[in-house]
Design an enzyme around this catalytic site. Structure first.
Site, PDB file in Angstrom:
ATOM      1  N   TYR A  56       1.013  -1.257   0.030  1.00  0.00           N
ATOM      2  CA  TYR A  56       0.036  -0.058   0.019  1.00  0.00           C
ATOM      3  C   TYR A  56       1.044   1.126   0.040  1.00  0.00           C
ATOM      4  O   TYR A  56       1.584   1.596   1.291  1.00  0.00           O
ATOM      5  CB  TYR A  56      -0.924  -0.068   1.264  1.00  0.00           C
ATOM      6  CG  TYR A  56      -1.941  -0.991   1.151  1.00  0.00           C
ATOM      7  CD1 TYR A  56      -2.219  -1.848   0.079  1.00  0.00           C
ATOM      8  CD2 TYR A  56      -2.801  -1.387   2.559  1.00  0.00           C
ATOM      9  CE1 TYR A  56      -3.326  -2.622   0.295  1.00  0.00           C
ATOM     10  CE2 TYR A  56      -3.639  -2.133   2.511  1.00  0.00           C
ATOM     11  CZ  TYR A  56      -3.990  -3.031   1.511  1.00  0.00           C
ATOM     12  OH  TYR A  56      -4.942  -3.851   1.480  1.00  0.00           O
ATOM     13  N   ARG A 211     -16.491   0.097  -1.119  1.00  0.00           N
ATOM     14  CA  ARG A 211     -15.474   1.190  -1.578  1.00  0.00           C
ATOM     15  C   ARG A 211     -16.280   2.714  -1.393  1.00  0.00           C
ATOM     16  O   ARG A 211     -15.983   3.263  -2.368  1.00  0.00           O
ATOM     17  CB  ARG A 211     -14.740   1.020  -2.797  1.00  0.00           C
ATOM     18  CG  ARG A 211     -13.842  -0.099  -2.636  1.00  0.00           C
ATOM     19  CD  ARG A 211     -13.397  -0.897  -4.150  1.00  0.00           C
ATOM     20  NE  ARG A 211     -12.720  -1.890  -4.112  1.00  0.00           N
ATOM     21  CZ  ARG A 211     -13.046  -3.293  -3.926  1.00  0.00           C
ATOM     22  NH1 ARG A 211     -14.502  -3.477  -3.851  1.00  0.00           N
ATOM     23  NH2 ARG A 211     -12.291  -4.173  -3.564  1.00  0.00           N
TER      24      ARG A 211
END
Length: 338
Positions: A56, A211
């Site tokens: 990430y 999301r």
């Protein structure tokens, strides 16, 4: 905060976990100070599970969590459990180059994660996606060696199918499967969730708000930045977006009748699926701000009875979502879809 044990051999974690990816990558710009404050607020509220991936923002997210842990009160720091995904290969331009599950790579990834997080062990360690060139037994075996040496506490998996889950569990004890699960992503219910329950493997469900799509906060006219994953996600495109937000509007009516938010209803629905499927399910909420975290935590106070669940099912039936979870190029890496 209620607690839940992930699987027969897994750690005892809070009823909700905090997914920290959005604090560093894939969803547009994030505020570092607010991100750390949100992690601190989560720990203060009794959230124990912090989920990240070494890829990430190429390690940024692990360093962010490390900073948050160092600056947290000792009692809160000690209760934190780290869940780390590894294996995704990146390049300096931010591109993706597949996955590496070789034992030597597993040990290498772990060494860097321990350093960036500033911890002496990782609580749950898992490859982000199955490496098609390496048998899962070899990858899991390498994590098992890290467990024996004390560098890792528990073995997890991510986005694998039922057959892979069985093969892995025959190699070493698997505590947890991380996989997408929400009102509009219910593919695991047919085989994967029953297999996990049968094997005593817990589930950490990511994407519980898809999301942000079913959070109740996403609008039809919202413009997404080029570096936002959702700008390429099929569910956020054109007619797909309109159809999916129609589902959210239907869910909103149920939420308003109960006096709660759409996001709380969607999270509470995932929480309710554990008992219904005889499974241990911990939703990961991807809050990047304290106000969104507070809203998500409110889901713990929402009770959905059978009438509520039936109304939600009618409003958002299984398979009703328009568009795939990921673009075609990424769907190819999901063993869970095969």
């Amino acid at each position: 905060m209620r607690t839940l044990t992930l699987g027969n051999t897994g750690p005892q974690t809070s009823a909700l976990g905090l997914g920290c990816m959005g604090m560093s990558a894939l969803y547009g710009e994030a505020d570092r100070t607010e991100s750390i404050a949100t992690i601190h607020a989560a720990l203060e509220a009794g959230v124990t599970l912090l989920d990240t991936g070494d890829f990430y923002a190429m390690g940024h997210n692990e360093m962010l969590i490390g900073e948050a842990l160092r600056s947290a009160p000792a009692a809160r720091r000690e209760q934190a459990l780290t869940s780390v995904k590894f294996g995704a290969l990146r390049d300096p331009d931010g591109g993706w180059s597949g996955y590496d599950g070789r034992p030597a790579a597993v040990r290498n990834f772990a060494a860097y994660s321990l350093q960036r997080l500033g911890v002496d062990h990782i609580d749950v360690y898992r490859i982000a996606r199955l490496d098609p060139d390496v048998p899962v037994e070899e990858t899991v075996g390498a994590i098992a060696e890290l467990v024996e040496k004390g560098h890792v506490r528990h073995i997890g998996l991510s986005e694998v199918g039922a057959d892979t889950l069985r093969r892995a569990a025959a190699t070493a004890p698997i505590s947890d499967l991380q996989i997408e699960y929400s009102l509009i992503s219910r593919g695991i219910e047919a085989e994967i969730l029953p297999t996990a329950a049968e094997l005593g493997i817990g589930v950490t469900a990511y994407g519980v708000l898809s999301r942000g799509l079913i959070s109740g906060h996403f609008t039809r006219d919202r413009k997404l930045a080029a570096n936002d994953f959702r700008s390429m996600s099929p569910r956020f495109q054109g007619e797909n977006l309109d159809r999916n937000l129609d589902l959210v509007d239907a869910l909103r009516k149920i939420a308003e009748q109960k006096g709660v938010s759409v996001a709380q209803t969607a999270i509470a629905w995932v929480l309710a699926q554990g008992p219904r499927h005889d499974a241990a399910i911990v939703p990961l909420v991807g809050a990047r701000r304290r106000d969104r975290l507070a809203e998500a935590l409110g889901a713990l106070d929402v009770t959905l009875d059978e009438a509520d669940l039936a109304a939600i099912e009618a409003a958002v039936p299984a398979g009703a979502a328009a568009g795939a979870r990921y673009p075609d190029s990424q769907m190819a890496h999901l063993d869970s879809e095969h």
